[in-house]
Design a protein around this motif. Structure first.
Motif, short mmCIF file in Angstrom:
data_model
loop_
_atom_site.label_atom_id
_atom_site.label_comp_id
_atom_site.label_asym_id
_atom_site.label_seq_id
_atom_site.Cartn_x
_atom_site.Cartn_y
_atom_site.Cartn_z
N VAL A 58 0.29 -1.50 -0.15
CA VAL A 58 -0.11 0.28 0.06
C VAL A 58 0.74 1.09 -0.24
N ALA A 59 0.26 2.15 -0.49
CA ALA A 59 0.96 3.81 -0.59
C ALA A 59 1.65 4.23 0.87
N LYS A 60 2.54 4.65 0.79
CA LYS A 60 2.79 5.04 2.62
C LYS A 60 3.56 7.02 2.32
N PRO A 61 3.22 7.34 3.14
CA PRO A 61 3.90 8.75 3.09
C PRO A 61 5.01 8.48 3.49
N ALA A 62 6.26 9.03 3.22
CA ALA A 62 7.63 9.39 4.08
C ALA A 62 8.35 9.60 3.48
N LEU A 63 9.84 9.89 3.81
CA LEU A 63 10.63 10.99 4.42
C LEU A 63 12.04 10.64 3.21
N VAL A 64 12.24 11.07 2.30
CA VAL A 64 13.62 11.53 1.39
C VAL A 64 14.13 12.44 1.36
N ASN A 65 15.17 12.09 1.42
CA ASN A 65 16.97 12.94 1.81
C ASN A 65 16.64 13.10 0.09
N ASN A 66 16.97 14.57 0.36
CA ASN A 66 16.45 15.24 -1.12
C ASN A 66 18.09 15.62 -1.42
N THR A 67 18.25 14.61 -1.74
CA THR A 67 19.77 14.02 -3.54
C THR A 67 19.63 13.27 -3.88
N LEU A 68 20.42 13.51 -4.85
CA LEU A 68 20.06 12.20 -5.66
C LEU A 68 20.43 10.65 -5.86
N GLU A 69 21.35 11.17 -5.02
CA GLU A 69 22.43 9.62 -4.03
C GLU A 69 21.36 8.80 -3.51
N ASP A 70 20.70 9.19 -2.60
CA ASP A 70 19.60 8.57 -2.01
C ASP A 70 18.32 8.71 -3.05
N MET A 71 18.06 9.64 -3.53
CA MET A 71 17.24 9.70 -4.56
C MET A 71 17.39 7.39 -5.59
#
Length: 345
Positions: free
Chosen positions: A231-244
């Motif tokens: 199921v889709a869920k909210p998350a925190l992602v670091n706004n860097t190319l490497e983390d994405m």
């Protein structure tokens, strides 16, 4: 006072300072005027840069409190070998930060919070006196923490930091409200000794802490995570190319969605035969593409990825809530939602 107002007030103060300087300069001999021609020109460049309002509120407020902000910036500029516009912006920001650090009203801090996915002993939100009971040691384990904030705050005390990060979060802050088990690092303060402070149920306790073991999440954004079979869920992602890239498993590709969203997926996902995830549909509800592999949806502004707004999060969660399986029927792809009882556990 908002950011625009502070920057405008700072510009006006610098403009008055320059007008006074100009009046003084015109009263000098021609030779003396020539001697100061370069200085006058650089000060005009500083003013032109200030017109664009580059300073965050606290930096603008700090420089505004200086007796002669224009002269202070020029003095810092003249100490280096600067050549271009971008460097001038850096000098202005650096000068403002220096004024900030000298003020008794401000503190330079970092905030660390437990990563709930790493919290195997479930010690998040517990006071230090309970650490021994739950993890077998009273030591604060730095490796399960994320750094969620680093900057200068308008607070003269740790109690002020607690209030700010519960009642009036700084712009762009994506961490949780400050709570028990969080760690505040005081980097610079006229009133608080530098060090690491564990947030207790009442007050703080000074501790040993290893920041190099933490993960930097100061650039995190709120996204909607779409995983195959989940199921889709909210998350925190670091706004860097490497983390994405790490999250989607390879080079990223961004697709624009109606409603201002950006769908980020693996550019080579189909070539790598990643598992099917969800359908992309046109306005008529027809499947036009099949997403594969782990993806996420974020916002965008001025060419940068940003957090989804609460309304966007609600909209996209409704649209992409369930993973899907696909069949071909009458030469068309048909998507069927996979309900929770059908998903892998």
């Amino acid at each position: 006072m908002n950011e625009s107002r502070l920057n405008l007030d700072l510009y006006h103060k610098m403009r008055e300072e320059q007008d006074e300087y100009r009046s003084w300069l015109l009263s000098q001999t021609p030779k003396e005027i020539l001697n100061h021609a370069c200085e006058y020109s650089v000060r005009e460049d500083i003013l032109a840069t200030m017109c664009e309002g580059h300073l965050p509120p606290m930096l603008a407020k700090a420089l505004l409190s200086a007796e002669q902000p224009l002269a202070s910036v020029y003095a810092d500029w003249s100490k280096g070998d600067y050549r271009n516009y971008e460097e001038l912006i850096e000098v202005i920001q650096s000068c403002a930060a220096k004024e900030l650090r000298q003020s008794p009203r401000f503190m330079e801090i970092c905030i660390y919070q437990i990563d709930l996915d790493k919290d195997k002993d479930r010690i998040a939100f517990r006071p230090s006196e309970e650490l021994m009971k739950f993890q077998g040691s009273d030591r604060v384990e730095s490796g399960i923490y994320n750094r969620v904030f680093q900057g200068i705050v308008d607070c003269p005390s740790l109690e002020g930091v607690y209030y700010m990060f519960n009642v009036n979060h700084p712009d762009g802050y994506t961490g949780r409200s400050l709570s028990v088990s969080d760690v505040v690092q005081v980097i610079h303060s006229p009133s608080v000794k530098p060090g690491f402070y564990f947030c207790e149920s009442f007050g703080y306790k000074k501790i040993d802490f290893e920041p190099e073991k933490t993960r930097d999440m100061t650039h995190a954004i709120h996204v909607l995570l779409l995983e195959p079979g989940k199921v889709a869920k909210p998350a925190l992602v670091n706004n860097t190319l490497e983390d994405m890239q790490r999250l989607v498993g390879g080079h990223i590709e961004a697709l624009s969605l109606p409603g201002g969203g950006q769908l980020i997926c693996n550019e080579d996902g189909k070539f790598l035969t990643l598992p099917q995830n969800r359908a992309l549909k046109d306005e008529a509800g027809k499947v036009v593409d099949v997403l594969v592999g782990t993806c996420f949806i974020c916002g965008a502004k001025d060419g940068e990825f940003i957090s989804l707004t609460p309304d966007q999060m609600k909209q996209f969660k409704k649209e992409f809530q369930y993973p899907q399986k696909f069949v071909r029927r009458n030469n068309e792809i048909v998507a069927k939602d996979i309900k929770p009882h059908e998903m892998e556990r």
